[in-house]
Design an enzyme around this catalytic site. Sequence first.
Site, PDB file in Angstrom:
ATOM      1  N   TRP A 130       1.015  -1.505   0.020  1.00 48.24           N
ATOM      2  CA  TRP A 130       0.234  -0.114  -0.309  1.00 48.24           C
ATOM      3  C   TRP A 130       0.720   1.080  -0.049  1.00 48.24           C
ATOM      4  O   TRP A 130       0.338   2.513  -0.048  1.00 48.24           O
ATOM      5  CB  TRP A 130      -0.926   0.158   1.646  1.00 48.24           C
ATOM      6  CG  TRP A 130      -0.418   0.181   2.567  1.00 48.24           C
ATOM      7  CD1 TRP A 130       0.717   0.135   2.748  1.00 48.24           C
ATOM      8  CD2 TRP A 130      -0.581   1.447   3.461  1.00 48.24           C
ATOM      9  NE1 TRP A 130       1.082   0.076   4.509  1.00 48.24           N
ATOM     10  CE2 TRP A 130       0.692   1.352   4.656  1.00 48.24           C
ATOM     11  CE3 TRP A 130      -1.607   1.790   3.633  1.00 48.24           C
ATOM     12  CZ2 TRP A 130      -0.285   2.404   5.646  1.00 48.24           C
ATOM     13  CZ3 TRP A 130      -2.082   3.011   4.557  1.00 48.24           C
ATOM     14  CH2 TRP A 130      -1.098   2.470   5.437  1.00 48.24           C
ATOM     15  N   ASP A 131       1.871   1.237   0.156  1.00 50.10           N
ATOM     16  CA  ASP A 131       3.188   2.475  -0.130  1.00 50.10           C
ATOM     17  C   ASP A 131       2.819   2.592  -1.383  1.00 50.10           C
ATOM     18  O   ASP A 131       3.482   4.204  -1.291  1.00 50.10           O
ATOM     19  CB  ASP A 131       4.841   1.950   0.606  1.00 50.10           C
ATOM     20  CG  ASP A 131       4.688   1.167   1.375  1.00 50.10           C
ATOM     21  OD1 ASP A 131       4.023  -0.301   1.274  1.00 50.10           O
ATOM     22  OD2 ASP A 131       5.569   1.418   2.215  1.00 50.10           O
ATOM     23  N   LYS A 167       1.986   0.280  16.213  1.00 52.15           N
ATOM     24  CA  LYS A 167       3.259  -0.249  15.414  1.00 52.15           C
ATOM     25  C   LYS A 167       3.099   1.089  14.544  1.00 52.15           C
ATOM     26  O   LYS A 167       4.321   1.574  14.056  1.00 52.15           O
ATOM     27  CB  LYS A 167       3.150  -1.229  14.606  1.00 52.15           C
ATOM     28  CG  LYS A 167       4.218  -1.742  13.568  1.00 52.15           C
ATOM     29  CD  LYS A 167       4.570  -2.678  12.646  1.00 52.15           C
ATOM     30  CE  LYS A 167       5.406  -2.551  11.626  1.00 52.15           C
ATOM     31  NZ  LYS A 167       5.559  -3.136  10.384  1.00 52.15           N
ATOM     32  N   GLN A 168       1.598   1.375  14.267  1.00 51.28           N
ATOM     33  CA  GLN A 168       1.427   2.831  13.323  1.00 51.28           C
ATOM     34  C   GLN A 168       0.361   3.204  13.340  1.00 51.28           C
ATOM     35  O   GLN A 168      -0.413   2.885  14.207  1.00 51.28           O
ATOM     36  CB  GLN A 168       1.653   2.119  11.880  1.00 51.28           C
ATOM     37  CG  GLN A 168       1.237   1.125  11.179  1.00 51.28           C
ATOM     38  CD  GLN A 168       2.128   0.475  10.735  1.00 51.28           C
ATOM     39  OE1 GLN A 168       2.362  -0.580  10.005  1.00 51.28           O
ATOM     40  NE2 GLN A 168       1.910   0.958   8.865  1.00 51.28           N
ATOM     41  N   GLU A 227       0.291  -3.341  12.356  1.00 52.18           N
ATOM     42  CA  GLU A 227       0.600  -4.660  11.388  1.00 52.18           C
ATOM     43  C   GLU A 227       0.630  -5.249  13.354  1.00 52.18           C
ATOM     44  O   GLU A 227       0.856  -6.716  13.098  1.00 52.18           O
ATOM     45  CB  GLU A 227       1.769  -4.599  11.186  1.00 52.18           C
ATOM     46  CG  GLU A 227       1.002  -4.099   9.771  1.00 52.18           C
ATOM     47  CD  GLU A 227       2.557  -4.830   8.754  1.00 52.18           C
ATOM     48  OE1 GLU A 227       4.232  -5.346   8.992  1.00 52.18           O
ATOM     49  OE2 GLU A 227       2.141  -4.743   7.558  1.00 52.18           O
TER      50      GLU A 227
HETATM   51  C1  BGC Z   1       4.104  -1.889   7.834  1.00 53.70           C
HETATM   52  C2  BGC Z   1       3.458  -1.674   6.707  1.00 53.70           C
HETATM   53  C3  BGC Z   1       4.374  -0.883   5.328  1.00 53.70           C
HETATM   54  C4  BGC Z   1       4.945  -2.922   5.099  1.00 53.70           C
HETATM   55  C5  BGC Z   1       6.272  -1.497   3.978  1.00 53.70           C
HETATM   56  C6  BGC Z   1       5.728  -2.783   6.812  1.00 53.70           C
HETATM   57  O1  BGC Z   1       6.658  -2.285   8.268  1.00 53.70           O
HETATM   58  O2  BGC Z   1       3.978  -1.743   8.657  1.00 53.70           O
HETATM   59  O3  BGC Z   1       2.664  -0.748   6.464  1.00 53.70           O
HETATM   60  O4  BGC Z   1       3.258  -0.890   3.555  1.00 53.70           O
HETATM   61  O5  BGC Z   1       6.459  -2.288   6.189  1.00 53.70           O
HETATM   62  O6  BGC Z   1       7.286  -1.014   4.210  1.00 53.70           O
END
Ligand code: BGC
Length: 907
Positions: A465-466, A725-726, A604
């Site tokens: 999704w980045d 985490k985010q 996550e």
């Molecule tokens: C993040 C995700 C991201 C992925 C790739 C993970 O550590 O939690 O949101 O898409 O890294 O960058």
Amino acid sequence: MQLIKLRIENDAMDIAYYPTANEPATTRYAIAYNPDQSINDNLENIKVRLAGLKFDAAILENGLDYSFSDTIVGVNYDRIDVGLALTNLLNIPVVSRAAVDRDGLIAAVKAKKTYLKWHLDYYGKYEGVRNNGQEAMLTVGNGYFGLRGAYVESRADKNNYPGTYVAGIFDQETTKIKDHDVVNEDLVNLPNAQYMTFSVDNQEPFTINDRDIQDVYRSLDLKTGILTTTMLVQLQSGHRLQIQSQKLANMQAWHRFSIRYQVTPLNFSGSLQIISEIDGSVVNSNVSRYNVFDQHHLQLLGLESCANTMFLAGQTKTSKINYTFGAKLTSPDCNTSDLIELKHQPQGIQQVLSLAVQANQTYTFDKDVVIATSNVANDASLTQMTTALAQTSFDDTVKTSRDYWDQTWQDADIKIRGDLTSQRLTRVNIYHSFVSTAALESGQLDASAGARGLHGEAYRGHVFWDEMFMLPFFTLHRPELAKQLLLYRYRRLPAARENAKAAGFAGAMYPWQSAQKGDEQSQFTHLNPITQAWDPDNSRLQRHVSLDIAYDVWTYYHTTLDRDFLAKYGMEMLLSVAEFWISKATYDDTTGRYSIAGVMGPDEFHENYPNHQTPGLKNNAYTNIMVAWLFDTIAQLRDQLDNATYQKAAAAANFNTDLANKMADISHKLTLEINNSGIIAQFEGYFNLPTLDFQAYRQKFGNISRMDRILKAEGKTPDAYQVAKQADALMAFYNFDVPTVQKLIKQLGYTLPKEYLTHNIQYYLERTTHGSTLSRIVYAVLNQLDENYDQAWSLFSEALFSDYYDIQGGTTAEGIHLGVMCATLLLETRNFGGVSVLSQQLQVNPQLPEHWQSLKFKHTFRGTHYTFVINHEKITVTADQKQPITIAGKNYQLQAKKPLTVAYDHN
Ligand code: BGC
């Protein structure tokens, strides 16, 4: 100008402070160098002593005499580029006494500032992940290939990793681990054609090692894309040489790159060998934790040579993609064809050129490389390698690279006055954004931008999704490039339909991790090294990725008004994704509402409910808000197309009136959980989870960003705690403006109390560890919205330098974080510059960081090209067409090419 003057000796540092350049110093310090502390800690003492004083530049009185930098000093029996270090620490230029005496103070400072704003430099030889991180940051490439910025003389080992990647070249290997077949699809590390080295008197070829390298300086020129490495070498035999290599990608003929290798014998005349190789024996080994898997992806098909050229052909093992690498060695100092000796190796091919050299003369050797791969449409060069090689020269590569970058800096530069470091890192981020994607604009490559660029092997080069964090920047500067990222997804719509079907749903469900074909590339289980059990990995349940792609479609269409795209691709994608969500939503008679279960939000750490067997969570707020948004948006975008065109897209997506009606219903009745204080639960049941004693964990572990790992090591699970985490619950506020999100929440039948946003931000910030750098981006925006500017700045600046300082302690070594890099650029223009493209007409409401004197950038919005110059008092906008615009809340009419200046009150 307020100045500091420095004299740095082996064991002491003298600093003098001059409030004006021509008057005597008012403050002097002599600081003894503490050999027990690191150099940086010693320098920190300078910072502390100068605390509270204002200064614009530093003069270094005793820089050593080097061609590559005039701010290197000897300290504690070592050498350091104190200029680079102090610029990082104090955000000021450091000029040498020699430059001041030569050019005058003002000119010397100006020249140094310009240099620093356009270069990414490293002095000295580093080891392990630190060097690997620098290699990622020094990557050269053009979106077709990425060449890690390793020393050309290096081979993969514990300190060096000269990786080569071509966009879209993936290969799957299966490894048996404890009776499990684990399948991994990797972005393939292709043959290493950057390899070049030398030897003297036919002795062993020079390798990268501490013993022989006396000094090394690496400098990436962001303006031209040239990476220059200068080494002073003293071999065990006593021979001293200066070696300079320059490496760059051809930004137009994107199958090509060139290296100029220059050797100067410093204390001898004699016999010199230049060794150039295409090494096909490489494997994927950039990420050590992947090394338990089979990482061999290359199969050699043939080696050939002719005069001064050599070729290596091969195929990826399972995806059967052909590749050919051709390299030509030329020199203005000799006829290479006559002098080359060819060596076939089991998995590679090598040219060795011998010549007699004179002391203190510089000998130049150019290696031009052509890469051809069968995954590219109309790839004529696969059969025309020899012609392509004949056409290539170092000078031509330099010219095309310069032309491309000139144009790109014209279109996409963000100029920041008053903050050297932000300016430099902003340009580093712009540079890597295009290194990762430029060639995609051609439409000849079936690839998108991986989360880690073409810079390393973390996440196996997969697309996440980045993209959502990258797309706005590209859309505003290179809409065609943005469109190609979306077409990568469009071409994988059939695979997304298959994914949905296999999971028991209708419509299209894009995979969390996408690679070659668009099937799910996330792992389903992981072997837990502590318990030796196969633990489930539910990260693929981040079904929001389909909504993020829908958001990308909308962003692109909204910003460009490219109706053709919407008609041919966009609408079909939106409808197919919508159908998936309709099939995923279930109606509950008792509540009269719809629910969506079995998903994860972006956080996550939360994969499922503790003490529950079913994977995933119910009613993730971000997901549900985005579903409501998607359903509304489709209804609005439908009006942008004539009925026949809409019907065509609907037919392609198998979307009927029944589904359209359902969409309208669901978009008003999805469930959110909101408590009495107006806190939006990340998912249903979130408030029942215990809170975590963050303070205690911080005290014990210091860095708790990967709290999941800490908890798992204690036999616990992050699923059981209110720890993220985010950013998750509040993600929609990153995607849209506040009124849009409020409207969606209201439409779902919920009311929010006053100050709800502030409370939500505080609530979730306290529970978030920023284990993903994307988190800082989102919270920087949220804090900016909430007028908490200090916090916004500190999160933004951490995000801006996150790869430069590799703040996650080693992840940059495995590739840059492209989403964060691009998102920092959007934050600068959208949040600090305050130029929002989210409404139908541009809105400008700047909030510049206090120390930024001004900000200048361009945007292309709906076909009009805008230039913005913003300082703390006024905003000047120029557009090439007549357009309405809202500045600081007032409506204006811009006349074509006539700058409009509006004073504003920035408080
Ligand atoms: C993040 C995700 C991201 C992925 C790739 C993970 O550590 O939690 O949101 O898409 O890294 O960058």
